[in-house]
Design a protein around this motif. Structure first.
Motif, PDB file in Angstrom:
ATOM      1  N   LEU A  71     146.813 -93.340 -13.792  1.00 25.60           N
ATOM      2  CA  LEU A  71     145.147 -94.087 -14.184  1.00 25.60           C
ATOM      3  C   LEU A  71     144.459 -92.664 -13.551  1.00 25.60           C
ATOM      4  O   LEU A  71     143.439 -93.030 -14.596  1.00 25.60           O
ATOM      5  N   LEU A  72     144.205 -91.969 -12.829  1.00 25.05           N
ATOM      6  CA  LEU A  72     143.204 -91.256 -12.512  1.00 25.05           C
ATOM      7  C   LEU A  72     144.086 -90.032 -11.854  1.00 25.05           C
ATOM      8  O   LEU A  72     144.544 -90.293 -11.483  1.00 25.05           O
ATOM      9  N   GLN A  73     143.724 -88.583 -12.096  1.00 25.87           N
ATOM     10  CA  GLN A  73     143.829 -87.201 -12.297  1.00 25.87           C
ATOM     11  C   GLN A  73     142.484 -86.434 -11.494  1.00 25.87           C
ATOM     12  O   GLN A  73     141.869 -86.761 -12.472  1.00 25.87           O
ATOM     13  N   VAL A  74     143.007 -85.816 -10.839  1.00 25.04           N
ATOM     14  CA  VAL A  74     142.071 -85.387  -9.462  1.00 25.04           C
ATOM     15  C   VAL A  74     142.625 -84.052  -9.270  1.00 25.04           C
ATOM     16  O   VAL A  74     143.703 -83.321  -8.521  1.00 25.04           O
ATOM     17  N   GLU A  75     141.019 -82.896  -9.401  1.00 23.80           N
ATOM     18  CA  GLU A  75     141.483 -81.400  -9.134  1.00 23.80           C
ATOM     19  C   GLU A  75     140.439 -80.739  -8.732  1.00 23.80           C
ATOM     20  O   GLU A  75     139.336 -80.704  -9.736  1.00 23.80           O
ATOM     21  N   VAL A  76     140.478 -80.601  -7.581  1.00 26.42           N
ATOM     22  CA  VAL A  76     138.947 -80.460  -7.246  1.00 26.42           C
ATOM     23  C   VAL A  76     138.875 -78.919  -5.787  1.00 26.42           C
ATOM     24  O   VAL A  76     139.559 -78.792  -5.427  1.00 26.42           O
ATOM     25  N   GLN A 134     140.034 -88.399 -15.604  1.00 27.87           N
ATOM     26  CA  GLN A 134     140.389 -86.841 -14.706  1.00 27.87           C
ATOM     27  C   GLN A 134     138.679 -86.776 -14.214  1.00 27.87           C
ATOM     28  O   GLN A 134     137.475 -86.719 -15.035  1.00 27.87           O
ATOM     29  N   VAL A 135     138.571 -85.883 -12.972  1.00 33.33           N
ATOM     30  CA  VAL A 135     137.606 -85.820 -12.352  1.00 33.33           C
ATOM     31  C   VAL A 135     138.421 -83.549 -11.940  1.00 33.33           C
ATOM     32  O   VAL A 135     139.368 -83.762 -11.634  1.00 33.33           O
ATOM     33  N   ARG A 136     138.472 -82.925 -13.242  1.00 32.29           N
ATOM     34  CA  ARG A 136     137.628 -81.419 -12.586  1.00 32.29           C
ATOM     35  C   ARG A 136     137.018 -81.165 -11.650  1.00 32.29           C
ATOM     36  O   ARG A 136     135.482 -81.440 -12.437  1.00 32.29           O
ATOM     37  N   GLU A 137     136.828 -79.942 -10.841  1.00 34.82           N
ATOM     38  CA  GLU A 137     135.395 -79.548 -10.171  1.00 34.82           C
ATOM     39  C   GLU A 137     135.770 -78.031  -9.755  1.00 34.82           C
ATOM     40  O   GLU A 137     136.864 -77.905  -9.708  1.00 34.82           O
ATOM     41  N   TYR A 158     136.643 -86.992 -16.780  1.00 31.68           N
ATOM     42  CA  TYR A 158     136.973 -87.902 -18.219  1.00 31.68           C
ATOM     43  C   TYR A 158     136.782 -88.945 -17.784  1.00 31.68           C
ATOM     44  O   TYR A 158     137.482 -89.333 -16.998  1.00 31.68           O
ATOM     45  N   THR A 159     136.188 -90.606 -18.872  1.00 33.81           N
ATOM     46  CA  THR A 159     136.448 -91.928 -18.293  1.00 33.81           C
ATOM     47  C   THR A 159     136.743 -92.683 -19.602  1.00 33.81           C
ATOM     48  O   THR A 159     136.049 -94.137 -19.461  1.00 33.81           O
ATOM     49  N   GLY A 160     137.495 -92.227 -20.737  1.00 37.06           N
ATOM     50  CA  GLY A 160     137.260 -93.109 -21.683  1.00 37.06           C
ATOM     51  C   GLY A 160     136.467 -92.382 -22.839  1.00 37.06           C
ATOM     52  O   GLY A 160     135.644 -92.345 -22.335  1.00 37.06           O
ATOM     53  N   HIS A 163     134.466 -88.517 -25.519  1.00 32.59           N
ATOM     54  CA  HIS A 163     134.644 -87.315 -24.951  1.00 32.59           C
ATOM     55  C   HIS A 163     133.818 -87.292 -23.584  1.00 32.59           C
ATOM     56  O   HIS A 163     133.681 -88.671 -23.138  1.00 32.59           O
ATOM     57  N   GLY A 164     134.294 -86.197 -22.165  1.00 26.03           N
ATOM     58  CA  GLY A 164     134.339 -86.387 -21.295  1.00 26.03           C
ATOM     59  C   GLY A 164     132.388 -85.984 -21.651  1.00 26.03           C
ATOM     60  O   GLY A 164     131.997 -85.805 -21.947  1.00 26.03           O
ATOM     61  N   ASN A 165     132.468 -85.749 -19.548  1.00 26.29           N
ATOM     62  CA  ASN A 165     130.906 -85.605 -19.702  1.00 26.29           C
ATOM     63  C   ASN A 165     131.099 -84.358 -18.234  1.00 26.29           C
ATOM     64  O   ASN A 165     131.718 -84.245 -17.237  1.00 26.29           O
TER      65      ASN A 165
END
Length: 285
Positions: A71-76, A134-137, A158-160, A163-165
């Protein structure tokens, strides 16, 4: 009589021999052609430990409990700043980021994961596909002088959708004690924001359009309406950078908007205690 004594002695001697023979343990010899078995050694298999987390990197996936779909991928990549300040200042800076990422983690694993699951279920009902959120920081040090340490952080989410933000954030700290410098701390009076907005509007005109549609028609007003006083950082030039997230002032193609304002242009409204630290000490990292 002598014959009886001799009989008793003989019987006693035989009994002693029998008792001695019974007291000896019986030792079983293994056949010569059969090798002796070594004693068995039982070694407890240690539990497999998860792969060591890279220094300053938080990375994980959240999956749907029903079928294991991601559902969600996080890399910070969290700011690692111990080398820039002493232990006392670093303790305060680390506390700031620990609290910041604790709140973000709660949001990632709570609301954002729930949104992703609801989105996936809705798309399945409509017969559409689902791409994991996705969350990339990441971060970079933009200023490291004798008095200040400033960090620029980027967040790609990215939340669908198509494009992402991307959002640009920043923090500036006093190296003496690790306390955070807020934008309002730098300037005298409350009118400093209007001065900054006028400079930003002037730079927008000078830049021209970023795409066929350029800035939004009401971008001049959005400069003030969408302004986030926490979205700034300092460079070693020295300059102040104000950041606006993607979609805020212009379409996606323009990306996030960052406006660099040399502090020399702001000297008249800078507080005296910052003029020495910002304008005259400019050793960039």
């Amino acid at each position: 009589m002598n014959r009886c004594k001799t009989c008793f002695l003989t019987i006693g001697l035989l009994m002693a021999i029998l008792v001695e023979g019974c007291a000896q343990p019986k030792t079983e010899q293994a056949p010569a052609d059969v090798p002796q078995k070594a004693p068995e050694v039982i070694t407890e298999e240690p539990e497999k430990q998860p792969e060591a987390e890279k220094e300053g990197v938080e990375q994980f996936e959240l999956k749907d409990d029903t079928d294991g779909a991601v559902l969600l991928q996080v890399e910070v990549h969290k700011p690692q700043l111990a080398e820039y300040v002493d232990k006392g200042a670093y303790s305060n800076i680390k506390k700031y980021y620990d609290n910041l990422y604790a709140k973000e983690r709660t949001w990632w694993k709570g609301e954002l994961a729930s949104f992703a699951q609801e989105d996936r279920e809705a798309r399945q009902q409509d017969g559409g596909g689902f791409e994991p959120y996705q969350v990339r920081e990441n971060y970079e040090v933009t200023c490291n002088n004798d008095e200040f340490l400033s960090v620029r952080r980027t967040s790609d989410t990215y939340t669908g959708g198509a494009h992402g933000n991307q959002t640009v954030m920043g923090e500036t700290f006093r190296k003496a004690d690790g306390s955070q410098v807020m934008l309002g701390d730098l300037f005298t009076g409350e009118g400093y924001q209007e001065t900054l907005f006028d400079i930003v509007r002037g730079q927008m005109v000078a830049r021209g359009p970023y795409s066929q549609t350029g800035y939004y028609e009401n971008a001049d007003q959005l400069v003030a309406d969408t302004f986030d006083p926490a979205a700034f950082y300092v460079t070693g030039d020295p300059a102040l950078v104000l950041a606006y997230a993607t979609y805020t002032l212009a379409p996606y193609a323009a990306g996030p908007q960052e406006f660099t304002i040399p502090f020399s242009e702001l000297a008249d409204i800078l507080k005296p205690e910052y003029i020495q630290g910002i304008l005259q000490i400019n050793k960039a990292s």
